[in-house]
Scaffold this motif. Structure first.
Motif, PDB file in Angstrom:
ATOM      1  N   TYR A 147       0.830  -1.201   0.000  1.00 13.38           N
ATOM      2  CA  TYR A 147       0.000   0.000   0.000  1.00 13.38           C
ATOM      3  C   TYR A 147       0.872   1.261   0.000  1.00 13.38           C
ATOM      4  O   TYR A 147       0.722   2.146  -0.840  1.00 13.38           O
ATOM      5  N   CYS A 283     -10.599   3.232  -3.050  1.00  8.03           N
ATOM      6  CA  CYS A 283     -11.075   2.987  -1.685  1.00  8.03           C
ATOM      7  C   CYS A 283     -11.940   4.156  -1.211  1.00  8.03           C
ATOM      8  O   CYS A 283     -11.566   5.314  -1.365  1.00  8.03           O
ATOM      9  N   LYS A 285     -12.480   5.008   1.733  1.00  3.61           N
ATOM     10  CA  LYS A 285     -11.917   5.677   2.906  1.00  3.61           C
ATOM     11  C   LYS A 285     -10.718   6.547   2.569  1.00  3.61           C
ATOM     12  O   LYS A 285     -10.640   7.688   2.981  1.00  3.61           O
ATOM     13  N   CYS A 286      -9.739   5.950   1.829  1.00  2.50           N
ATOM     14  CA  CYS A 286      -8.485   6.680   1.629  1.00  2.50           C
ATOM     15  C   CYS A 286      -8.250   7.075   0.174  1.00  2.50           C
ATOM     16  O   CYS A 286      -7.328   7.834  -0.110  1.00  2.50           O
ATOM     17  N   CYS A 295     -10.127  -0.573   0.746  1.00  2.00           N
ATOM     18  CA  CYS A 295      -8.883  -1.274   0.404  1.00  2.00           C
ATOM     19  C   CYS A 295      -8.432  -2.155   1.572  1.00  2.00           C
ATOM     20  O   CYS A 295      -8.868  -1.981   2.710  1.00  2.00           O
ATOM     21  N   CYS A 298      -6.873  -0.319   4.653  1.00  2.00           N
ATOM     22  CA  CYS A 298      -7.877   0.313   5.529  1.00  2.00           C
ATOM     23  C   CYS A 298      -8.641  -0.745   6.315  1.00  2.00           C
ATOM     24  O   CYS A 298      -8.943  -0.562   7.491  1.00  2.00           O
TER      25      CYS A 298
END
Ligand SMILES: [Zn+2]
Ligand SMILES: [Zn+2]
Length: 310
Positions: A147, A283, A285-286, A295, A298
């Motif tokens: 990541y 993703c 979230k991010c 992802c 996360c």
């Protein structure tokens, strides 16, 4: 069979017997062979394109130090290419800190810019802390590392991320995915794993996937590259350890096994022609690339938050 003496064909003292060839190699001729394999893998698979900005994932170990040195040796005259290195501190006691020192020495020696980051800085966690909450440390570490490497390489403007997977790693990964029946991961192996077009995904290349781990060690040592040979204190992934032993035993008995496993993989993957189909989303979230809603990084970070300490 040919009469083997402990001298290289060039007359110099041998440091290696390539059993699958039945040939002895001296340090010079082995280095030449390794450079040839590096060029062949990068050329045949079109790993490097004009004006590429190549981020080399360094760990400070023998494989990635050799990878950096090979890039420097083979491509340093190419004015259109930009080569730099990235190292990630996972937060494992002093283990990576010592490796970072070796990586710094090598980069200084070759005049290559080294960027550094850490799990702590980027994800707010260390692997030492993860290890207190789960026994699957290697899984978490692997997901977080992939990541961050992608994210940082992209932020640094890289068009390729070069990783130091050697022949042994590649053969082990192939067999492990067979054992786990993980077709998704299986598809993603190969010289350019996951050739997926996405503006947030930096294609990963593996120029060392045809080179034996043992030979890379000799390459790093005979070219006097600074590297650390410490093993990660958490590396006791049972499946990988068993598969490594199995393949090493087979190689001992049937020289050439590792090369054949990887060759067989390449032949299958070509026939299936499944590598380029994947499409990525982002993703929620991010915003990093993923084929899921959230992802894996996360997901694991969330899981850690919800795991109480023992
Ligand atoms: Zn020789
Ligand atoms: Zn995410």
């Amino acid at each position: 069979m040919r009469d083997l003496t402990k001298k290289c064909a060039c007359g110099r003292p041998a440091i290696l017997l390539r059993r699958y060839e039945g040939r002895y190699y001296c340090d010079h001729c082995l280095s030449k062979q390794i450079e040839k394999s590096f060029k062949k893998t990068t050329g045949k698979n079109h790993l490097i394109k004009k004006n590429d900005k190549i981020c080399i994932a360094l760990s400070g170990g023998k494989d990635s130090s050799s990878l950096l040195y090979l890039f420097w040796k083979v491509f340093r005259q190419r004015r259109d290419l930009k080569i730099f290195a990235l190292i990630i501190d996972e937060g494992i006691g002093n283990y990576r800190k010592e490796c970072i020192k070796e990586a710094e020495k090598l980069c200084k020696k070759l005049g290559i810019k080294l960027y550094k980051t850490s799990f702590k800085k980027e994800l707010g966690i260390t692997i030492d802390k993860v290890a207190k909450k789960t026994s699957k440390t290697c899984t978490y570490c692997g997901v977080f590392k992939r990541y961050l490497l992608n994210k940082k390489a992209r932020e640094l403007g890289a068009t390729k991320l070069a990783v130091a997977h050697n022949l042994d790693d590649e053969a082990q990964a192939i067999i492990m995915n067979v054992i786990r029946c993980d077709l998704k991961r299986f598809e993603r192996l190969g010289p350019i794993p996951g050739v997926i077009r996405d503006k947030k995904f930096v294609p990963r290349i593996k120029p060392l996937r045809q080179i034996h781990e043992k030979e890379l060690y000799l390459y790093a040592a005979t070219n006097s590259l600074p590297f650390c040979s410490k093993e990660c204190p958490y590396s006791h992934d049972n499946v990988r350890r068993d598969v490594r032993k199995l393949i090493n035993d087979l190689e001992e008995k049937y020289p050439g096994t590792k090369i054949q496993i990887v060759k067989f993989y390449d032949a299958i993957i070509k026939k299936l022609a499944i590598q380029k189909k994947g499409k990525l989303g982002h993703c929620k979230k991010c915003g990093e690339p993923t084929n899921q809603e959230i992802c894996k990084a996360c997901e694991l970070l969330e899981r850690l938050k919800n795991t109480k300490k023992d």
